[in-house]
Design a protein around this motif. Structure first.
Motif, mmCIF file in Angstrom:
data_model
loop_
_atom_site.group_PDB
_atom_site.id
_atom_site.type_symbol
_atom_site.label_atom_id
_atom_site.label_comp_id
_atom_site.label_asym_id
_atom_site.label_seq_id
_atom_site.Cartn_x
_atom_site.Cartn_y
_atom_site.Cartn_z
ATOM 1 N N GLU A 1 -40.417 -100.998 -25.109
ATOM 2 C CA GLU A 1 -39.989 -99.651 -24.748
ATOM 3 C C GLU A 1 -38.545 -99.656 -24.254
ATOM 4 O OE1 GLU A 1 -41.488 -96.739 -25.198
ATOM 5 O OE2 GLU A 1 -43.006 -97.871 -26.279
ATOM 6 N N SER A 2 -38.201 -100.685 -23.474
ATOM 7 C CA SER A 2 -36.815 -100.771 -23.005
ATOM 8 C C SER A 2 -35.862 -100.952 -24.178
ATOM 9 C CB SER A 2 -36.662 -101.934 -22.015
ATOM 10 O OG SER A 2 -37.050 -103.160 -22.607
ATOM 11 N N GLY A 3 -36.311 -101.702 -25.209
ATOM 12 C CA GLY A 3 -35.486 -101.885 -26.395
ATOM 13 C C GLY A 3 -35.304 -100.592 -27.162
ATOM 14 N N ARG A 4 -36.348 -99.780 -27.224
ATOM 15 C CA ARG A 4 -36.244 -98.481 -27.893
ATOM 16 C C ARG A 4 -35.224 -97.602 -27.178
ATOM 17 N NH1 ARG A 4 -40.417 -97.547 -31.428
ATOM 18 N NH2 ARG A 4 -40.086 -95.310 -31.296
ATOM 19 N N ARG A 5 -35.235 -97.697 -25.849
ATOM 20 C CA ARG A 5 -34.282 -96.894 -25.081
ATOM 21 C C ARG A 5 -32.843 -97.369 -25.334
ATOM 22 N NH1 ARG A 5 -36.620 -97.621 -20.729
ATOM 23 N NH2 ARG A 5 -35.308 -99.243 -19.806
ATOM 24 N N VAL A 6 -32.668 -98.699 -25.382
ATOM 25 C CA VAL A 6 -31.330 -99.251 -25.639
ATOM 26 C C VAL A 6 -30.808 -98.815 -27.006
ATOM 27 C CG1 VAL A 6 -30.084 -101.400 -26.084
ATOM 28 C CG2 VAL A 6 -31.584 -101.228 -24.103
ATOM 29 N N LEU A 7 -31.711 -98.737 -27.992
ATOM 30 C CA LEU A 7 -31.309 -98.408 -29.357
ATOM 31 C C LEU A 7 -31.278 -96.905 -29.619
ATOM 32 C CD1 LEU A 7 -33.323 -101.154 -31.255
ATOM 33 C CD2 LEU A 7 -30.873 -101.145 -30.767
ATOM 34 N N GLY A 8 -31.619 -96.093 -28.613
ATOM 35 C CA GLY A 8 -31.584 -94.637 -28.789
ATOM 36 C C GLY A 8 -32.689 -94.115 -29.674
ATOM 37 N N LEU A 9 -33.859 -94.799 -29.679
ATOM 38 C CA LEU A 9 -34.981 -94.374 -30.513
ATOM 39 C C LEU A 9 -35.864 -93.380 -29.770
ATOM 40 C CD1 LEU A 9 -36.093 -97.783 -32.056
ATOM 41 C CD2 LEU A 9 -35.319 -95.805 -33.339
ATOM 42 N N GLU A 10 -36.234 -92.313 -30.447
ATOM 43 C CA GLU A 10 -37.174 -91.370 -29.861
ATOM 44 C C GLU A 10 -38.572 -91.962 -29.874
ATOM 45 O OE1 GLU A 10 -36.927 -87.714 -31.933
ATOM 46 O OE2 GLU A 10 -34.864 -87.277 -31.326
ATOM 47 N N GLU A 11 -39.429 -91.417 -29.022
ATOM 48 C CA GLU A 11 -40.793 -91.927 -28.920
ATOM 49 C C GLU A 11 -41.509 -91.802 -30.265
ATOM 50 O OE1 GLU A 11 -44.830 -91.271 -26.199
ATOM 51 O OE2 GLU A 11 -43.010 -90.110 -25.825
ATOM 52 N N GLY A 12 -42.086 -92.909 -30.703
ATOM 53 C CA GLY A 12 -42.823 -92.915 -31.963
ATOM 54 C C GLY A 12 -41.977 -93.117 -33.199
ATOM 55 N N ALA A 13 -40.655 -93.024 -33.080
ATOM 56 C CA ALA A 13 -39.797 -93.188 -34.251
ATOM 57 C C ALA A 13 -39.731 -94.658 -34.650
ATOM 58 C CB ALA A 13 -38.392 -92.666 -33.956
ATOM 59 N N LEU B 1 -32.874 -103.783 -38.627
ATOM 60 C CA LEU B 1 -31.948 -104.115 -37.538
ATOM 61 C C LEU B 1 -30.499 -104.077 -38.009
ATOM 62 C CD1 LEU B 1 -31.666 -105.084 -34.586
ATOM 63 C CD2 LEU B 1 -31.804 -107.427 -35.450
ATOM 64 N N LEU B 2 -30.255 -104.474 -39.248
ATOM 65 C CA LEU B 2 -28.872 -104.526 -39.761
ATOM 66 C C LEU B 2 -28.246 -103.134 -39.844
ATOM 67 C CD1 LEU B 2 -29.239 -107.158 -42.621
ATOM 68 C CD2 LEU B 2 -28.345 -107.506 -40.316
ATOM 69 N N ASP B 3 -29.091 -102.097 -39.946
ATOM 70 C CA ASP B 3 -28.560 -100.740 -40.065
ATOM 71 C C ASP B 3 -27.830 -100.298 -38.805
ATOM 72 O OD1 ASP B 3 -29.583 -100.602 -42.583
ATOM 73 O OD2 ASP B 3 -31.384 -99.493 -42.017
ATOM 74 N N TYR B 4 -28.103 -100.952 -37.675
ATOM 75 C CA TYR B 4 -27.459 -100.562 -36.426
ATOM 76 C C TYR B 4 -26.049 -101.154 -36.322
ATOM 77 C CZ TYR B 4 -32.094 -99.057 -34.869
ATOM 78 O OH TYR B 4 -33.294 -98.413 -34.754
ATOM 79 N N CYS B 5 -25.794 -102.246 -37.041
ATOM 80 C CA CYS B 5 -24.520 -102.956 -36.923
ATOM 81 C C CYS B 5 -23.475 -102.367 -37.857
ATOM 82 C CB CYS B 5 -24.698 -104.442 -37.259
ATOM 83 S SG CYS B 5 -25.743 -105.327 -36.117
ATOM 84 N N SER B 6 -22.230 -102.602 -37.510
ATOM 85 C CA SER B 6 -21.149 -102.255 -38.420
ATOM 86 C C SER B 6 -21.207 -103.207 -39.612
ATOM 87 C CB SER B 6 -19.798 -102.367 -37.711
ATOM 88 O OG SER B 6 -19.558 -103.708 -37.324
ATOM 89 N N ALA B 7 -20.647 -102.776 -40.722
ATOM 90 C CA ALA B 7 -20.685 -103.599 -41.936
ATOM 91 C C ALA B 7 -20.050 -104.960 -41.716
ATOM 92 C CB ALA B 7 -19.977 -102.864 -43.079
ATOM 93 N N ALA B 8 -19.020 -105.003 -40.873
ATOM 94 C CA ALA B 8 -18.318 -106.270 -40.632
ATOM 95 C C ALA B 8 -19.168 -107.258 -39.847
ATOM 96 C CB ALA B 8 -17.012 -106.001 -39.880
ATOM 97 N N ASP B 9 -20.161 -106.757 -39.098
ATOM 98 C CA ASP B 9 -20.966 -107.629 -38.236
ATOM 99 C C ASP B 9 -22.277 -108.075 -38.870
ATOM 100 O OD1 ASP B 9 -19.228 -107.783 -36.154
ATOM 101 O OD2 ASP B 9 -20.128 -106.180 -34.983
ATOM 102 N N ILE C 1 -22.454 -101.463 -32.349
ATOM 103 C CA ILE C 1 -23.582 -100.801 -33.003
ATOM 104 C C ILE C 1 -23.414 -99.281 -32.951
ATOM 105 C CG2 ILE C 1 -25.163 -102.669 -32.362
ATOM 106 C CD1 ILE C 1 -26.406 -100.482 -30.394
ATOM 107 N N THR C 2 -24.219 -98.615 -33.757
ATOM 108 C CA THR C 2 -24.388 -97.164 -33.660
ATOM 109 C C THR C 2 -25.861 -96.904 -33.406
ATOM 110 O OG1 THR C 2 -22.565 -96.776 -35.217
ATOM 111 C CG2 THR C 2 -24.103 -94.963 -34.823
ATOM 112 N N ARG C 3 -26.169 -96.291 -32.267
ATOM 113 C CA ARG C 3 -27.561 -96.027 -31.917
ATOM 114 C C ARG C 3 -28.148 -94.966 -32.844
ATOM 115 N NH1 ARG C 3 -24.774 -96.140 -26.969
ATOM 116 N NH2 ARG C 3 -25.302 -97.918 -25.639
ATOM 117 N N ARG C 4 -29.474 -94.863 -32.810
ATOM 118 C CA ARG C 4 -30.150 -93.886 -33.657
ATOM 119 C C ARG C 4 -29.763 -92.447 -33.297
ATOM 120 N NH1 ARG C 4 -30.757 -96.601 -37.338
ATOM 121 N NH2 ARG C 4 -32.676 -97.339 -38.304
ATOM 122 N N ASP C 5 -29.341 -92.234 -32.029
ATOM 123 C CA ASP C 5 -28.916 -90.886 -31.652
ATOM 124 C C ASP C 5 -27.449 -90.633 -32.009
ATOM 125 O OD1 ASP C 5 -27.609 -92.427 -29.799
ATOM 126 O OD2 ASP C 5 -28.740 -91.723 -28.071
ATOM 127 N N GLY C 6 -26.809 -91.605 -32.689
ATOM 128 C CA GLY C 6 -25.454 -91.414 -33.169
ATOM 129 C C GLY C 6 -24.362 -91.901 -32.227
#
Length: 499
Positions: free
Chosen positions: A161-173, A178-186, A210-215
């Motif tokens: 749950e703490s990881g979901r919060r760090v990544l900006g994920l809504e409940e149940g999403a 994982l690679l989608d969160y990183c910039s292309a260079a990383d 990174i770019t979180r799920r909430d943008g």
């Protein structure tokens, strides 16, 4: 083929360690029980036959007779039924059981066979595990660190749950790739870190933009290791922490340090302006004298050679003045930091020109004692030169104060600059024979707003500490052996790269 008689079936069931009760399919009365059931319930078979549900069941609503009868009835029409039941023994001990009701159409009469086993220990273990899981979830909820498990194929199997919060994920999403969160260079760097994940201990931490799920943008620090727990858990265990604020703070500190360095550099140049102006006045005056002399010679017959000599002399003096101006311009020219391998002795030699100019104006004798061996360091030359200038100018100013305040004829003001190799570090010492500082000032001399100058604010010495520590060195002050102040700093010894 001869089939076993009913008595033989009873013998077979008596040999089982699983408890078995036979109920009449219509009335649900007990018609037989195997030895394991009798021993578990504490009744003989004859004592057990007349008993009803209330006599051998824990008296709570969830174990009412109608519920057990309903399960038996469904076994007749729907097939075997599995349910939980709590039997009570003759001694009053409860036995939580997993019961299976199965309809058996015997030749004599149809029965419902109920098999049950004690699951009290299993239930206790499950409750304990549930408590631990609840506590763990509660603890992890407040963590600033996320935990995720990746399968060998790279699919996210679990995220806290703490990881979901760090990544900006809504409940149940879903977390997604994982690679989608990183910039292309990383992405390639993250894949390489996962591929090289060690088995025993976590990998060295790496940072990723990174770019979180909430943008919203951010930074993660990720460590990982391989996990192989039989067939239950296999893949990569990731720990990731949001370090966005930490990165922003570091960048702010770097910007502040750059501003301080540039400000300190220009401040030092301002302090040298008088000395440089005096140094320039000599060649400029000579240029004027030589040109005026040449003009007079040209007015006289046969004096051409003298005029040419005068003009050439003026040219040399002008070149000397240009050299002075160019040296100052090159030293203070603003440019981005650039670290390079250098000999610390050469850095001191570059700064010595300006130190001697300032010392000459103040009547201070400068002695430079360079190490006999190279002092290779990896530094920003201009910044380390700035440290040398600040320490030397501070000492020259202190020597001037001591001279003014002395009630008797002052002794000769001296400044000594020393370089040497000490262990795995290059050492620089700036030693003066001035008034020194109070005993309680040595430990805080390089903190902000602490100065040995009259009216000074200590920013120059604080800047010295900032630059030296950024280069992995140390700086300190102590009383000079023969009176005055000794300021020293070290820089890590660095082997020059092979040619």
């Amino acid at each position: 083929m001869n089939f076993p008689a009913e008595a033989d079936f009873h013998r077979l069931l008596d040999a089982l360690t699983l408890c078995v009760l036979l109920h009449d399919a219509e009335t649900k009365a007990i018609v037989w029980a195997n030895r394991a059931a009798c021993e578990a319930l504490g009744f003989t078979l004859d004592e057990l036959l007349p008993l009803k549900a209330k006599d051998m069941t824990r008296p709570v609503p969830k174990y009412r007779r109608e519920i057990g009868v309903g399960a038996m009835d469904r076994s007749i029409t729907e097939g075997p039924q599995v349910y939980e039941w709590c039997y009570r023994s003759r001694s009053g001990a409860d036995m939580l059981s997993e019961a299976i009701a199965t309809y058996v159409p015997l030749a004599g009469r149809p029965v419902v066979m109920v098999q049950f086993r004690d699951i009290s220990a299993e239930d206790t273990l499950k409750q304990t595990l549930r408590r631990y899981e609840s506590r763990l979830r509660e603890f992890m909820q407040d963590l600033g660190e996320g935990v995720a498990v990746l399968t060998p194929a790279g699919v996210v199997e679990f995220v806290s749950e703490s990881g979901r919060r760090v990544l900006g994920l809504e409940e149940g999403a879903p977390m997604g790739d994982l690679l989608d969160y990183c910039s292309a260079a990383d992405r390639d760097r993250l894949l390489a870190q996962l591929a090289a994940a060690p088995r025993i201990q976590p990998s060295a931490p790496q940072r990723y933009r990174i770019t979180r799920r909430d943008g919203t943008p951010g930074w993660l620090r990720i460590t990982c290791r391989r996990i192989e727990i039989e067939d239950d858990l296999n893949g990569r265990l990731l720990h990731f922490r949001d370090v966005t604020d930490e990165v922003a703070l570091e960048e702010a500190r770097r910007n502040e340090a750059r501003l301080l360095e540039y400000a300190g550099r220009y401040n030092a140049m301002g302090e040298m302006a008088t000395a440089i102006a005096h140094e320039l006045s000599q060649p400029l005056a000579a240029v004027r004298n030589f040109i005026e002399g040449a003009i007079r010679r040209l007015a006289q017959p046969g004096s051409l050679d003298d005029a040419v000599w005068g003009l050439r002399s003026a040219d040399r003096q002008a070149e000397h003045a240009a050299l002075i101006i160019r040296s100052v311009r090159d030293y203070i020219a603003r440019r981005e930091p650039s670290e390079t391998h250098a000999d610390l002795r050469e850095v001191l030699a570059d700064a010595a020109y300006f130190i001697e100019l300032r010392a000459r104006e103040a009547g201070v004798t400068v002695t430079i004692d360079q190490a006999s061996e190279p002092l290779p360091v990896y530094v920003e030359r201009v910044l380390i030169g700035q440290v040398l200038l600040n320490l030397a100018f501070n000492a020259i100013d202190a020597l001037g104060q001591g001279t003014q305040a002395a009630p008797t004829p002052p002794r000769k003001s001296e400044l000594r600059l020393v370089t040497q190799l000490r262990g795995k570090h290059a050492l620089v010492q700036v030693i003066d024979n001035g008034p020194g500082v109070s005993a309680d000032a040595y430990g805080r001399l390089f903190d902000g707003f602490s100065s040995s100058k009259a009216g000074g604010n200590g920013i120059g010495l604080s800047l010295c500490k900032n630059i030296v520590t950024r280069h992995g060195g140390e700086i300190w002050a102590k009383p000079a052996p023969h009176g005055g102040l000794e300021c020293s700093f070290t820089l890590p010894f660095a082997l020059a790269p092979a040619a």
